[in-house]
Motif scaffolding. Structure first.
Motif, PDB file in Angstrom:
ATOM      1  N   ARG A 101       0.846  -1.215   0.000  1.00  0.00           N
ATOM      2  CA  ARG A 101       0.000   0.000   0.000  1.00  0.00           C
ATOM      3  C   ARG A 101       0.867   1.245   0.000  1.00  0.00           C
ATOM      4  NH1 ARG A 101      -3.338  -2.978   4.114  1.00  0.00           N
ATOM      5  NH2 ARG A 101      -5.131  -3.684   2.913  1.00  0.00           N
ATOM      6  N   SER A 102       1.998   1.161   0.706  1.00  0.00           N
ATOM      7  CA  SER A 102       2.858   2.350   0.797  1.00  0.00           C
ATOM      8  C   SER A 102       3.506   2.655  -0.549  1.00  0.00           C
ATOM      9  CB  SER A 102       3.905   2.163   1.897  1.00  0.00           C
ATOM     10  OG  SER A 102       4.799   1.144   1.536  1.00  0.00           O
ATOM     11  N   LEU A 103       3.664   1.658  -1.406  1.00  0.00           N
ATOM     12  CA  LEU A 103       4.155   1.920  -2.769  1.00  0.00           C
ATOM     13  C   LEU A 103       3.033   2.468  -3.634  1.00  0.00           C
ATOM     14  CD1 LEU A 103       6.232  -1.213  -3.873  1.00  0.00           C
ATOM     15  CD2 LEU A 103       7.120   1.074  -3.369  1.00  0.00           C
ATOM     16  N   LEU A 104       1.873   1.821  -3.532  1.00  0.00           N
ATOM     17  CA  LEU A 104       0.746   2.218  -4.385  1.00  0.00           C
ATOM     18  C   LEU A 104       0.316   3.651  -4.100  1.00  0.00           C
ATOM     19  CD1 LEU A 104      -1.431  -1.047  -4.378  1.00  0.00           C
ATOM     20  CD2 LEU A 104       0.402  -0.365  -5.937  1.00  0.00           C
ATOM     21  N   ALA A 105       0.582   4.125  -2.869  1.00  0.00           N
ATOM     22  CA  ALA A 105       0.212   5.496  -2.517  1.00  0.00           C
ATOM     23  C   ALA A 105       0.915   6.512  -3.419  1.00  0.00           C
ATOM     24  CB  ALA A 105       0.569   5.772  -1.060  1.00  0.00           C
ATOM     25  N   TRP A 106       2.001   6.108  -4.050  1.00  0.00           N
ATOM     26  CA  TRP A 106       2.782   7.033  -4.879  1.00  0.00           C
ATOM     27  C   TRP A 106       2.557   6.815  -6.372  1.00  0.00           C
ATOM     28  CZ3 TRP A 106       5.234  11.059  -2.672  1.00  0.00           C
ATOM     29  CH2 TRP A 106       5.347  11.009  -1.281  1.00  0.00           C
ATOM     30  N   GLN A 107       1.596   5.970  -6.706  1.00  0.00           N
ATOM     31  CA  GLN A 107       1.338   5.736  -8.134  1.00  0.00           C
ATOM     32  C   GLN A 107       0.848   7.015  -8.789  1.00  0.00           C
ATOM     33  OE1 GLN A 107      -1.663   2.739  -9.231  1.00  0.00           O
ATOM     34  NE2 GLN A 107      -0.315   2.189 -10.943  1.00  0.00           N
ATOM     35  N   ARG A 108       1.361   7.285  -9.977  1.00  0.00           N
ATOM     36  CA  ARG A 108       0.974   8.518 -10.683  1.00  0.00           C
ATOM     37  C   ARG A 108      -0.259   8.255 -11.544  1.00  0.00           C
ATOM     38  NH1 ARG A 108       7.105  10.696 -11.935  1.00  0.00           N
ATOM     39  NH2 ARG A 108       7.691  10.550  -9.741  1.00  0.00           N
ATOM     40  N   PRO A 109      -0.906   9.311 -11.986  1.00  0.00           N
ATOM     41  CA  PRO A 109      -2.141   9.108 -12.774  1.00  0.00           C
ATOM     42  C   PRO A 109      -1.918   8.238 -14.012  1.00  0.00           C
ATOM     43  CG  PRO A 109      -1.910  11.411 -12.136  1.00  0.00           C
ATOM     44  CD  PRO A 109      -0.651  10.729 -11.701  1.00  0.00           C
ATOM     45  N   ASP A 110      -0.716   8.298 -14.603  1.00  0.00           N
ATOM     46  CA  ASP A 110      -0.481   7.470 -15.798  1.00  0.00           C
ATOM     47  C   ASP A 110      -0.162   6.010 -15.449  1.00  0.00           C
ATOM     48  OD1 ASP A 110       2.097   7.609 -14.820  1.00  0.00           O
ATOM     49  OD2 ASP A 110       2.990   8.489 -16.627  1.00  0.00           O
TER      50      ASP A 110
ATOM     51  N   PRO B  12      -6.887  -2.726  -9.569  1.00  0.00           N
ATOM     52  CA  PRO B  12      -6.917  -1.571 -10.490  1.00  0.00           C
ATOM     53  C   PRO B  12      -5.547  -0.901 -10.620  1.00  0.00           C
ATOM     54  CG  PRO B  12      -8.771  -1.492  -8.941  1.00  0.00           C
ATOM     55  CD  PRO B  12      -7.872  -2.592  -8.478  1.00  0.00           C
ATOM     56  N   ALA B  13      -4.833  -0.782  -9.505  1.00  0.00           N
ATOM     57  CA  ALA B  13      -3.506  -0.151  -9.556  1.00  0.00           C
ATOM     58  C   ALA B  13      -2.532  -1.025 -10.347  1.00  0.00           C
ATOM     59  CB  ALA B  13      -2.979   0.065  -8.137  1.00  0.00           C
ATOM     60  N   LEU B  14      -2.641  -2.335 -10.147  1.00  0.00           N
ATOM     61  CA  LEU B  14      -1.762  -3.263 -10.891  1.00  0.00           C
ATOM     62  C   LEU B  14      -1.999  -3.123 -12.389  1.00  0.00           C
ATOM     63  CD1 LEU B  14      -1.744  -6.832  -9.309  1.00  0.00           C
ATOM     64  CD2 LEU B  14       0.118  -5.176  -9.459  1.00  0.00           C
ATOM     65  N   GLU B  15      -3.269  -3.076 -12.750  1.00  0.00           N
ATOM     66  CA  GLU B  15      -3.582  -2.954 -14.178  1.00  0.00           C
ATOM     67  C   GLU B  15      -2.966  -1.673 -14.741  1.00  0.00           C
ATOM     68  OE1 GLU B  15      -7.741  -3.054 -15.341  1.00  0.00           O
ATOM     69  OE2 GLU B  15      -7.182  -2.707 -17.441  1.00  0.00           O
ATOM     70  N   ARG B  16      -3.169  -0.557 -14.018  1.00  0.00           N
ATOM     71  CA  ARG B  16      -2.630   0.723 -14.515  1.00  0.00           C
ATOM     72  C   ARG B  16      -1.119   0.666 -14.650  1.00  0.00           C
ATOM     73  NH1 ARG B  16      -6.160   3.032 -10.955  1.00  0.00           N
ATOM     74  NH2 ARG B  16      -4.542   3.630  -9.475  1.00  0.00           N
ATOM     75  N   TYR B  17      -0.481  -0.017 -13.706  1.00  0.00           N
ATOM     76  CA  TYR B  17       0.988  -0.084 -13.696  1.00  0.00           C
ATOM     77  C   TYR B  17       1.524  -0.893 -14.886  1.00  0.00           C
ATOM     78  CZ  TYR B  17       5.649  -1.351 -12.054  1.00  0.00           C
ATOM     79  OH  TYR B  17       6.989  -1.555 -11.967  1.00  0.00           O
ATOM     80  N   TYR B  18       0.995  -2.080 -15.098  1.00  0.00           N
ATOM     81  CA  TYR B  18       1.517  -2.910 -16.197  1.00  0.00           C
ATOM     82  C   TYR B  18       1.116  -2.321 -17.553  1.00  0.00           C
ATOM     83  CZ  TYR B  18       3.436  -6.182 -12.902  1.00  0.00           C
ATOM     84  OH  TYR B  18       4.201  -6.728 -11.911  1.00  0.00           O
ATOM     85  N   ARG B  19      -0.051  -1.692 -17.607  1.00  0.00           N
ATOM     86  CA  ARG B  19      -0.428  -1.042 -18.878  1.00  0.00           C
ATOM     87  C   ARG B  19       0.473   0.163 -19.147  1.00  0.00           C
ATOM     88  NH1 ARG B  19      -4.989  -3.013 -21.576  1.00  0.00           N
ATOM     89  NH2 ARG B  19      -6.555  -4.020 -20.279  1.00  0.00           N
ATOM     90  N   TYR B  20       0.867   0.863 -18.105  1.00  0.00           N
ATOM     91  CA  TYR B  20       1.812   1.984 -18.276  1.00  0.00           C
ATOM     92  C   TYR B  20       3.105   1.463 -18.913  1.00  0.00           C
ATOM     93  CZ  TYR B  20       5.880   4.714 -16.955  1.00  0.00           C
ATOM     94  OH  TYR B  20       7.093   5.364 -16.996  1.00  0.00           O
ATOM     95  N   LEU B  21       3.622   0.377 -18.375  1.00  0.00           N
ATOM     96  CA  LEU B  21       4.898  -0.144 -18.900  1.00  0.00           C
ATOM     97  C   LEU B  21       4.743  -0.554 -20.362  1.00  0.00           C
ATOM     98  CD1 LEU B  21       6.085  -2.246 -15.821  1.00  0.00           C
ATOM     99  CD2 LEU B  21       7.077  -0.095 -16.628  1.00  0.00           C
ATOM    100  N   ALA B  22       3.649  -1.263 -20.662  1.00  0.00           N
ATOM    101  CA  ALA B  22       3.438  -1.727 -22.042  1.00  0.00           C
ATOM    102  C   ALA B  22       3.260  -0.540 -22.989  1.00  0.00           C
ATOM    103  CB  ALA B  22       2.218  -2.644 -22.096  1.00  0.00           C
ATOM    104  N   ARG B  23       2.592   0.503 -22.519  1.00  0.00           N
ATOM    105  CA  ARG B  23       2.260   1.640 -23.391  1.00  0.00           C
ATOM    106  C   ARG B  23       3.429   2.611 -23.543  1.00  0.00           C
ATOM    107  NH1 ARG B  23      -1.489   3.617 -20.109  1.00  0.00           N
ATOM    108  NH2 ARG B  23      -0.086   5.204 -19.353  1.00  0.00           N
ATOM    109  N   GLU B  24       4.091   2.939 -22.424  1.00  0.00           N
ATOM    110  CA  GLU B  24       5.097   4.011 -22.447  1.00  0.00           C
ATOM    111  C   GLU B  24       6.514   3.518 -22.628  1.00  0.00           C
ATOM    112  OE1 GLU B  24       4.189   7.186 -22.308  1.00  0.00           O
ATOM    113  OE2 GLU B  24       2.065   6.689 -21.967  1.00  0.00           O
ATOM    114  N   ARG B  25       6.749   2.243 -22.341  1.00  0.00           N
ATOM    115  CA  ARG B  25       8.131   1.772 -22.330  1.00  0.00           C
ATOM    116  C   ARG B  25       8.487   0.879 -23.512  1.00  0.00           C
ATOM    117  NH1 ARG B  25      11.722   3.183 -18.388  1.00  0.00           N
ATOM    118  NH2 ARG B  25      10.760   4.623 -16.927  1.00  0.00           N
TER     119      ARG B  25
END
Ligand code: GLC
Length: 431
Positions: A87-96, A158-171
């Motif tokens: 949770r302490s990591l997810l608290a810093w997730q950015r909108p993207d 939901p946070a996991l989805e946003r995170y892995y989609r960020y990597l696939a999309r931006e990286r």
């Protein structure tokens, strides 16, 4: 060929009284005690979070993949504490969807704080006091969430989805299925020769300068990924990062399962593409190793390091590829050192036994680390090398027993190297 049991390698002598408990409950108690001692709290948006720092003095902030490993160990003793670590990591997730690799929390732990105050008060440009870095680290988050399990999965999905989609999309700007890191510190293996780009550094000053150059350039480009990919050549399709990505996507697919079938299908397909791309572009059949691919031209970096072996973790890796990796792991000339597994093979001219290069602290140029042993033991088990996985587990626990939970170990004599009381060394309980 099967790996030779590490415990049978000649030249190894068991010695000394264990300073840290070795097996079963004692080991687990020692691990939980350490993570408890390293626990800190931080505030964000009026809420208090708790997490473990990697090592109290050397690494006094929160690191992304360290926290994922800590959560895996916490899940053995206290699921709620494990969930809090994440949770302490997810608290810093950015909108993207991005999650930063280091969180400084309130900044009060930053040793150079006085410098920032001074610089700010004099209006020196480029100075700001960020609470996080602009980097990512190997994406082992879904693996950690899966281990925590229970209701936390619904909370984190939901946070996991946003995170892995960020990597696939931006990286993955060239859309080849391999994601890129934009500086060597994103790899998790900071000064590994895997990121020397063929320069084979032997003096710390030029290595250090080259290592920091990429960061400075990224900063000058405003950390704008599209400009970094277009204008620089220091980005890398990294084998370890892509392995963690594909393995994370497999975990995400299992977690999404029937709850979110579309997400599960996306994660499965994306992970499969990453594995296919690793096999097609990064696998060197002759060498029997995977190479990092550098820059726009995807130049293979033919520097053997532990990175080259890590796709062993992937369930769907073809058996004959796994067997070649296991051959390297079993070779006493390279990776089967008395205390395995070295981060650089011992027969490589760049191999160092410690984290020091002429008195400068430069990590990942030879010493063994528990987290990479954990990956490899998982990989051995997944590919049916159970005996070899057990041998690596026993050897790793022996290292911890002799030298304590440490950042690294000398792969020749097992002496602890680097930071003491080190969080992810507790993964020894999970091998
Ligand atoms: C070093 C390691 C990195 C780790 C950090 C904190 O920078 O290379 O992987 O996350 O220390 O332990």
């Amino acid at each position: 060929m099967r790996v030779r049991s590490a415990a049978t390698v000649e030249g190894w002598q068991p010695t000394a009284v264990p300073p840290t408990p070795r097996t079963g409950d004692d080991l687990l108690t020692g691990a939980a005690d350490l993570l408890e001692r390293n626990t800190r709290t931080g505030e964000r948006d009026g809420r208090t979070y708790r997490f473990s720092v990697p090592s109290a003095r050397a690494y006094p902030f929160q690191w992304f993949w360290d926290s994922c490993f800590h959560a895996i160990v916490w899940s053995h003793v206290d699921r709620e504490r494990a969930a809090d670590e994440l949770r302490s990591l997810l608290a810093w997730q950015r909108p993207d969807g991005m999650i930063p690799h280091v969180v400084f929390w309130d900044g009060s732990r930053i040793a150079i704080r006085k410098f920032w105050h001074y610089a700010e008060s004099r209006g020196i440009p480029f100075v700001r006091r960020p609470l996080t870095t602009e980097c990512v680290q190997p994406p082992v988050l879904a693996q950690a969430v899966e281990r925590v399990g229970g209701e936390f999965v619904d909370e984190a999905l939901p946070a996991l989805e946003r995170y892995y989609r960020y990597l696939a999309r931006e990286r993955d700007p060239d859309g080849d299925g391999l994601v890129s890191i934009v500086n060597r510190f994103e790899s998790g293996l900071d000064f590994s020769p895997a990121y020397d780009h063929g320069r084979r550094y032997r003096d710390p000053v030029s290595l250090f300068a080259a290592a920091r150059r990429g960061e400075v350039v990224n900063k000058l480009l405003g950390f704008d990924l599209s400009r970094i990919f277009r204008l620089t050549n220091h980005h890398v399709e990294d084998v370890l990062f892509n392995t963690a990505f594909a393995d994370g996507l497999a975990a995400l697919a299992r977690l999404a399962g029937r709850r979110e079938p579309q997400l599960a299908a996306w994660a499965r397909d994306t992970g499969r593409r990453t594995l296919d791309a690793l096999l097609e572009r990064s696998w060197d059949k002759r060498a029997g190793l995977f190479w990092n691919l550098r820059g726009r031209k995807e130049e293979p970096q033919r520097q053997p390091t532990i990175v080259s072996l890590l796709p062993l973790v992937l369930d769907d890796l073809p058996a004959e590829v796994a067997a070649r990796l296991v051959e390297h792991l079993s070779d006493p000339r390279s990776f089967a050192t008395p205390w395995p597994v070295p981060s650089v093979p011992r027969d490589d001219p760049l191999f160092l036994r410690t984290s020091r290069l002429r008195h400068a602290r430069l990590i990942w140029r030879g010493p063994a680390s528990v987290n990479t042993n954990w990956f490899l033991a998982n990989g051995l088990r997944r590919h049916d090398y159970g005996r070899e996985a057990d041998a690596l587990r026993d050897r790793t626990r022996e290292l911890v027993a002799r030298g304590g939970f440490n950042e690294f170990y000398d792969p020749i004599d097992g002496t602890p190297v680097g930071a003491p009381e080190f969080g992810w060394a507790t993964l020894a309980v999970d091998i």
